[in-house]
Scaffold this active site. Structure first.
Site, PDB file in Angstrom:
ATOM      1  N   ALA A  35     -25.649   2.722  -6.481  1.00  0.00           N
ATOM      2  CA  ALA A  35     -25.904   1.414  -6.812  1.00  0.00           C
ATOM      3  C   ALA A  35     -26.998   0.701  -6.998  1.00  0.00           C
ATOM      4  O   ALA A  35     -27.480  -0.208  -7.467  1.00  0.00           O
ATOM      5  CB  ALA A  35     -25.047   0.520  -5.627  1.00  0.00           C
ATOM      6  N   LYS A 205       1.528  -3.307 -12.188  1.00  0.00           N
ATOM      7  CA  LYS A 205       0.365  -2.269 -12.616  1.00  0.00           C
ATOM      8  C   LYS A 205       0.513  -2.104 -14.075  1.00  0.00           C
ATOM      9  O   LYS A 205      -0.656  -2.133 -15.024  1.00  0.00           O
ATOM     10  CB  LYS A 205       0.682  -1.168 -11.857  1.00  0.00           C
ATOM     11  CG  LYS A 205       0.021  -1.306 -10.430  1.00  0.00           C
ATOM     12  CD  LYS A 205       0.843   0.063  -9.699  1.00  0.00           C
ATOM     13  CE  LYS A 205       0.389  -0.253  -8.044  1.00  0.00           C
ATOM     14  NZ  LYS A 205       1.161   0.683  -7.216  1.00  0.00           N
TER      15      LYS A 205
HETATM   16  N1  HSE Z   1       2.752  -0.359  -2.379  1.00  0.00           N
HETATM   17  C1  HSE Z   1       2.004   0.251  -3.573  1.00  0.00           C
HETATM   18  C2  HSE Z   1       2.379   1.876  -3.729  1.00  0.00           C
HETATM   19  C3  HSE Z   1       0.651   0.505  -2.726  1.00  0.00           C
HETATM   20  O1  HSE Z   1       3.326   2.333  -2.983  1.00  0.00           O
HETATM   21  O2  HSE Z   1       1.950   2.069  -4.595  1.00  0.00           O
HETATM   22  C4  HSE Z   1      -0.341   0.689  -3.793  1.00  0.00           C
HETATM   23  O3  HSE Z   1      -0.474  -0.207  -4.929  1.00  0.00           O
END
Ligand code: HSE
Length: 437
Positions: A35, A205
């Protein structure tokens, strides 16, 4: 090397928060070297202590907003999760001129557009590498490593808990609820584990990945989401007989009409590397038009792996602060004021092969009726197996893998097959993906 530390306010002391604190402490030397300045947690916000995390004499506030307002804090790390207090915390930090690092996929997927706009207004950065696929640096890969590519599609196992459950059920015949309880005890599962098993966590995600890959706004409500709760061991076994593995995938694809955004159980050929991704591991297959297919694999959940991604963002920000080069790369892969307005493809128009399982009467003519319904809809059959009836039973299981077909046609065929009086109950239907281009 700058000897003046970069000051951090860390909010949340659960699995990821305490993991981050430990990584910053244990790897302090190497982190400072990278860093170009030491990273120092000067203020922790947590509603309660975590006995597993020794904070020494670091200042602790029960009111997390006190950390966001602390004039000494340069970067606020939000690891409390959820979209209520966490949102207020992040917005307060931004309004107080602090950069933000978060692992909160729900917050970014559902409120990212407004959070990034606020950050732009205040000239600060919001980083979120840890929000997707735990420790795998997939955001960096898309934003930086693949910046020269048009991303065609990506498909990933992006929920560790779900993959852990599917693996344990397949290999050890364990009960769903029992494996889920273990995932919770290990700190993998979300506070509300239905987010894991109903695909909501994966949809959060996927939306983030698609936004970066295709330069489109975050649009969580447009994701088609189907969980793993209705999968049966029977389907896992039949799929394997046909040369497939069932995985819970998040898929984002540009198909010429727009973008497909979908999370669902999927049959994939069992000779793919992705088929070997087991347990809490995540993997994302990304197809770039220059590089071809690339695969990113690693721990998708857990304290230390997720902390690894949080700290990577901190190191990036600290370097940017040190050399005065904020925004070295566009925060969402594309410039925020230049996002593309690509339509999201309705599921009826999505084309894939299908696995269909039905229970039929074992008598002449049944198969030909089913086949003619497929033919009426222009659906061709790739493979078919019929299981001998169990002792004393008159019904058999018929399993069909179709060639590629539009979901709308498959919907119609399924409705027509279910209306036959020689078919018992509903068909089980799972999409198939060859993931070969
Ligand atoms: N609950 C999520 C998983 C944690 O099992 O992938 C990570 O985002």
């Amino acid at each position: 090397m700058n000897s003046k530390p970069v000051t951090i306010g860390l909010c949340g002391l659960g699995t990821v928060g305490s993991g981050t604190y430990k990584v910053l402490r244990d790897n302090a030397k190497v982190i400072a070297a990278r860093a170009q300045a030491p990273l120092e947690v000067i203020h922790v916000g947590a509603r309660r202590d975590n006995p597993a995390c020794d904070l020494g004499d670091t200042r602790v506030s029960r009111d997390v907003l006190a950390v966001a307002r602390d004039p000494e804090v340069a970067i606020l790390v939000e690891l409390i999760g959820g979209t209520t207090v966490a949102k207020e915390l992040v917005e307060t930090a931004i309004r107080h001129g602090k950069h933000v690092v978060t692992a909160n996929k729900a917050l970014i997927a559902e409120f990212g557009n407004e959070i990034f706009a606020l950050a732009d207004e205040h000239g600060v950065e919001v980083r979120f590498e840890a929000a997707v696929a735990g420790g795998i640096p997939i955001i960096k890969a898309l934003r930086e490593g693949l910046a020269g590519n048009r991303i065609e599609w990506l498909a990933g196992i992006i929920n560790g808990t779900g993959n852990f459950i599917l693996t344990e059920m397949r290999d050890k015949g364990r009960e769903f609820a029992d494996v889920l309880a273990e995932a919770q005890a290990l700190g993998y599962a979300e506070a509300d584990p239905t987010f894991d098993v109903e695909g909501i966590d994966a949809a959060h995600k996927l939306v983030i990945l698609a936004s970066i890959a295709f330069g489109i706004p975050l649009q969580f409500k447009s994701v088609y989401t189907e969980g793993i709760t209705r999968l049966t061991t029977q389907d896992v076994v039949y799929a394997r007989e046909l040369g497939y593995m069932i995985k819970h995938l998040g898929i984002a694809k540009q198909n010429g009409e727009g973008v497909e955004l979908r999370v669902h159980p999927t049959l994939i050929p069992d000779n793919l590397l992705l088929a070997d991704v087991d347990g809490v591991k995540n993997a994302i297959l990304v197809e770039g038009n220059a590089v071809g297919p690339t695969l990113y694999y690693g721990a998708g959940a857990g304290g230390a792996p997720t902390a690894s991604a949080v700290v990577a963002d901190l190191v990036d920000l600290a370097r940017d602060l040190g050399v005065g080069q904020a925004c070295r790369v566009p925060p969402l892969g594309f410039s925020r004021d230049n996002l593309r307005d690509l339509p999201i493809v309705p599921m009826e128009r999505v084309v894939t092969p299908w696995y269909l399982r039905m229970e039929v009467e074992d008598k002449p003519g049944v198969l030909s009726k089913v086949a003619s319904i497929f033919s009426d809809q222009g659906i061709s059959i790739e493979a078919l197996i019929q299981k001998a009836p169990a002792e004393g039973q008159t019904r058999v299981q018929l399993i069909v893998i179709t060639n590629k077909a539009m979901q709308g046609s498959v919907d119609q065929a399924v409705t027509a097959i279910e209306a036959l009086d020689t078919i018992a109950g509903k068909l089980t239907r799972i999409r198939v993906e060859a993931l070969d281009g």
